[in-house]
Every structure is written in C-alpha cells, then in structure tokens.
Design an enzyme around this catalytic site. Structure first.
Site, short mmCIF file in Angstrom:
data_model
loop_
_atom_site.label_atom_id
_atom_site.label_comp_id
_atom_site.label_asym_id
_atom_site.label_seq_id
_atom_site.Cartn_x
_atom_site.Cartn_y
_atom_site.Cartn_z
N ILE A 179 2.10 46.98 1.25
CA ILE A 179 1.75 45.49 2.20
C ILE A 179 3.14 44.46 1.62
O ILE A 179 3.11 43.46 1.57
CB ILE A 179 0.73 44.65 1.20
CG1 ILE A 179 0.58 44.18 0.23
CG2 ILE A 179 -0.60 45.43 1.84
CD1 ILE A 179 -0.32 42.83 -0.14
N PRO A 180 4.23 45.45 2.43
CA PRO A 180 5.25 44.83 2.29
C PRO A 180 5.62 43.10 2.62
O PRO A 180 5.70 43.29 3.99
CB PRO A 180 7.03 46.06 2.98
CG PRO A 180 5.90 46.93 3.58
CD PRO A 180 3.85 46.76 3.05
N HIS A 181 6.22 42.76 2.43
CA HIS A 181 6.92 40.60 2.52
C HIS A 181 7.45 40.44 2.19
O HIS A 181 8.43 40.81 1.05
CB HIS A 181 5.39 40.28 2.74
CG HIS A 181 5.20 40.13 1.41
ND1 HIS A 181 4.06 41.01 0.51
CD2 HIS A 181 4.95 38.76 0.45
CE1 HIS A 181 4.26 40.73 -0.50
NE2 HIS A 181 4.42 39.81 -0.61
N GLY A 182 7.86 39.32 2.98
CA GLY A 182 9.14 38.76 2.75
C GLY A 182 9.03 37.83 0.98
O GLY A 182 7.60 37.61 0.65
#
Length: 144
Positions: A61-64
C-alpha cells in the site's frame, strides 16, 4: 470508499523491474487522475525508505509521508496489478493499492482493505483480477 477509486485509476497489466519502479508507476497513476502533485511520488519513495508498505498476501500500500499531505489534491486510491510480481524486499507483490489522503480518510481505506486481505478467497481474487469494475466491487462491497 467507492468515490475514492475510479476505473481510470486501475491498471491490471503493469510491469515493474523493482519496488521503486512499481511505486513510481503507482504515483504516476495518482498524478494522472488529478489526486496528487508530482512531488507526492517522491514522498511515496521516501515513505518506503523508512517503513515498508508491504502488508501481506502479495499486496503493498504505497503512500506518502506525513509531510506530503500538502501535495494531495483529493483523497484517492489507485490499484495496480503486477501479474509477474515485483520483488518487494524479498516479498512477492502482485497488487499495489496506492493511497493519497490529505486527512484521516486513509484509516477507513486501510480497514476495508484489511477486510479483503483477511479473506483468502477475496485476497486471491484481488491478485488475479482482470476487470476494473470487478476490483471496485471487490474493494467496496461486503459480499460479492
């Protein structure tokens, strides 16, 4: 969650030679749907350097980072499927659910995603999905 994920943010036949390339592809989709600015993509890579976004069942779950919320124009999701898999620090990732969230909206997103991943048949369905409308139904409906 239905308003966060649209068909134009779903890519089911992606290829990536590395974890970082997969994250960049995720960020590019979020940029293309107008959810984030270009700077958010770098923040996604920075997040991965500090903490892995791999959550199991072949899903990341890539996110900033927390500091990147200013680069979020609207809360949104992007779902990218990598049929050949991506080496994610020794884990085989087949699906990335990229998250752009300016507030706490991502908490509900993560809860819904956890529900899918805790059901082995639904997790498998997500990893093998070939239809964007099916992905939306899978992630937004309690029962299929």
């Amino acid at each position: 969650m239905a308003d966060l994920l649209t068909v134009d943010a779903i890519r089911l036949q992606e290829r990536a030679g590395s974890r970082d390339e997969a994250i960049r592809r995720c960020g590019e989709v979020l940029v293309s749907v107008g959810a984030v600015s270009e700077e958010y993509v770098e923040a996604m890579l920075a997040r991965e350097q500090s903490v892995s976004t791999y959550i199991g069942e072949g899903v990341a779950i890539p996110h900033g980072t927390l500091n990147s919320k200013e680069n979020v124009r609207r809360d949104a999701l992007a779902v990218l499927r990598f049929p050949d898999g991506v080496d994610w620090d020794g884990n085989d990732v087949r699906v990335c659910v990229a998250i752009a969230a300016a507030g706490d909206g991502h908490v509900d997103i993560l809860a819904s995603l956890a529900g899918v991943l805790m059901d082995p048949s639904r997790a498998e369905a997500l990893r093998n999905a070939t239809d964007a409308d099916f992905v939306i139904r899978l992630l937004t409906e309690e029962e299929l």
